[in-house]
Design a protein around this motif. Sequence first.
Motif, mmCIF file in Angstrom:
data_model
loop_
_atom_site.group_PDB
_atom_site.id
_atom_site.type_symbol
_atom_site.label_atom_id
_atom_site.label_comp_id
_atom_site.label_asym_id
_atom_site.label_seq_id
_atom_site.Cartn_x
_atom_site.Cartn_y
_atom_site.Cartn_z
ATOM 1 N N HIS A 1 48.922 57.543 6.700
ATOM 2 C CA HIS A 1 48.125 58.757 6.524
ATOM 3 C C HIS A 1 47.918 59.126 5.061
ATOM 4 O O HIS A 1 47.361 60.185 4.774
ATOM 5 C CB HIS A 1 48.792 59.913 7.256
ATOM 6 C CG HIS A 1 48.971 59.678 8.727
ATOM 7 N ND1 HIS A 1 47.912 59.538 9.589
ATOM 8 C CD2 HIS A 1 50.094 59.516 9.472
ATOM 9 C CE1 HIS A 1 48.364 59.309 10.817
ATOM 10 N NE2 HIS A 1 49.675 59.296 10.778
ATOM 11 N N GLU B 1 45.881 73.313 14.580
ATOM 12 C CA GLU B 1 46.571 72.540 13.549
ATOM 13 C C GLU B 1 46.386 73.179 12.174
ATOM 14 O O GLU B 1 47.324 73.244 11.367
ATOM 15 C CB GLU B 1 46.034 71.106 13.555
ATOM 16 C CG GLU B 1 46.832 70.137 12.694
ATOM 17 C CD GLU B 1 46.340 68.707 12.837
ATOM 18 O OE1 GLU B 1 46.567 67.910 11.903
ATOM 19 O OE2 GLU B 1 45.727 68.389 13.887
ATOM 20 N N ASP C 1 54.704 55.689 8.481
ATOM 21 C CA ASP C 1 53.903 56.863 8.850
ATOM 22 C C ASP C 1 53.239 57.465 7.619
ATOM 23 O O ASP C 1 52.058 57.843 7.654
ATOM 24 C CB ASP C 1 54.787 57.914 9.525
ATOM 25 C CG ASP C 1 55.083 57.584 10.976
ATOM 26 O OD1 ASP C 1 54.289 56.848 11.582
ATOM 27 O OD2 ASP C 1 56.112 58.055 11.495
ATOM 28 N N ARG D 1 51.100 62.827 11.772
ATOM 29 C CA ARG D 1 49.891 63.158 11.006
ATOM 30 C C ARG D 1 49.780 64.663 10.806
ATOM 31 O O ARG D 1 49.549 65.143 9.681
ATOM 32 C CB ARG D 1 48.659 62.624 11.732
ATOM 33 C CG ARG D 1 47.321 63.055 11.132
ATOM 34 C CD ARG D 1 46.191 62.535 12.016
ATOM 35 N NE ARG D 1 44.893 63.033 11.591
ATOM 36 C CZ ARG D 1 44.393 64.222 11.941
ATOM 37 N NH1 ARG D 1 45.126 65.038 12.697
ATOM 38 N NH2 ARG D 1 43.199 64.595 11.525
ATOM 39 N N ALA D 2 49.913 65.430 11.869
ATOM 40 C CA ALA D 2 49.801 66.886 11.768
ATOM 41 C C ALA D 2 50.894 67.452 10.873
ATOM 42 O O ALA D 2 50.644 68.361 10.074
ATOM 43 C CB ALA D 2 49.868 67.509 13.160
ATOM 44 N N ARG E 1 56.648 65.656 16.611
ATOM 45 C CA ARG E 1 55.895 65.024 17.693
ATOM 46 C C ARG E 1 54.637 64.326 17.179
ATOM 47 O O ARG E 1 54.194 63.325 17.740
ATOM 48 C CB ARG E 1 55.510 66.080 18.737
ATOM 49 C CG ARG E 1 56.692 66.594 19.551
ATOM 50 C CD ARG E 1 56.259 67.661 20.532
ATOM 51 N NE ARG E 1 55.780 68.858 19.852
ATOM 52 C CZ ARG E 1 55.319 69.939 20.476
ATOM 53 N NH1 ARG E 1 55.241 69.954 21.801
ATOM 54 N NH2 ARG E 1 54.928 70.994 19.788
ATOM 55 N N ASP E 2 54.054 64.854 16.098
ATOM 56 C CA ASP E 2 52.797 64.308 15.557
ATOM 57 C C ASP E 2 52.943 64.153 14.048
ATOM 58 O O ASP E 2 52.762 65.113 13.296
ATOM 59 C CB ASP E 2 51.647 65.256 15.891
ATOM 60 C CG ASP E 2 50.284 64.706 15.476
ATOM 61 O OD1 ASP E 2 50.244 63.753 14.669
ATOM 62 O OD2 ASP E 2 49.262 65.246 15.934
#
Length: 320
Positions: free
Chosen positions: A38, A160, A34, A79-80, A76-77
């Motif tokens: 990113h 975000e 991950d 990237r965020a 949950r995200d």
Amino acid sequence: MDARERGRPSGPAARDKDKERELSDDTADPATEDFLTHRNLLFTVAYEMLGSAADAEDVLQETWLRWVKADREQVRDPRAFLVRITTRQALNRLRTLKRRREAYVGPWLPEPLLTAPDVAEDVELAESVSMALMLVLETLSPTERAVFVLREVFDIGYDEIAAAVDKSPAAVRQIAHRARRHVDARRPRQVVTSHQGRAALKSFQRAIETGDPQALLDVLAPEVVLMSDGGGIKHAALRPVLGAERVARMFAGGIGKLTSTLTTEPTVVNGHPALLVRLDGEIDGVMALSVEDDRVTGLYYVRNPEKLTHITSAPQLAFR
């Protein structure tokens, strides 16, 4: 994922490449996958907020340390979550850097990054890391700068961004509007093609190498601005030099006094045409250009050796 998220100057220092290879060795680790997925986005966010590749890499190291300690079952995200960590770390560092830059000797310029020539073909991407825009971003507050970069450069949603800067979405919208208006009033008005940029660079290079004042005047816009950054380590003008005649006179006079052999090499820095300047074969600095109407409107000469370590130790970098 669009070009702006994919693209950034890759981690330039050799030590950062070694660290990235170490992370890549464990490709089965979801946390590592991950993070590396990113990493380009995170580096660009940090670099555009800080104007320093070295500080951006430090922020990424801090982000990684917090990422591996996070309870990823609650994420949950990814990237965020990673953008939020990076933004907060960059904000903390930016507030410290702003205090240091107030005591900086002479004009402060962003740390230049060599980029592949095809970056200039992506006008939006090239402008987002240009010297000219980075200097405009310096006039924003830390929070305004973070919001502008996340919203205008990467089109990240207000919710975000709000989580990243600890503001309400409504407040972020107001900050984004204020920052956009501030930047639009100061950013270059005209976008030139990469061909125009290369042509202006070639004419400027020829004028520099010959020391011909008239040739310089022919390629410089009447309102050209020269900024040089020696960081108190190397000689540089303590104030911006304004106007074609003054800039041409300064170059012609300086070149005439040289006892070393001056050579220049065309390159691309931060997505725009630039020259690597060498004296007796050793890199003296990097000069980035802004071009409008086939003429040079801005010259940004970075001589501070502390900002040239990535130039001297790394090959040309590509936005990926």
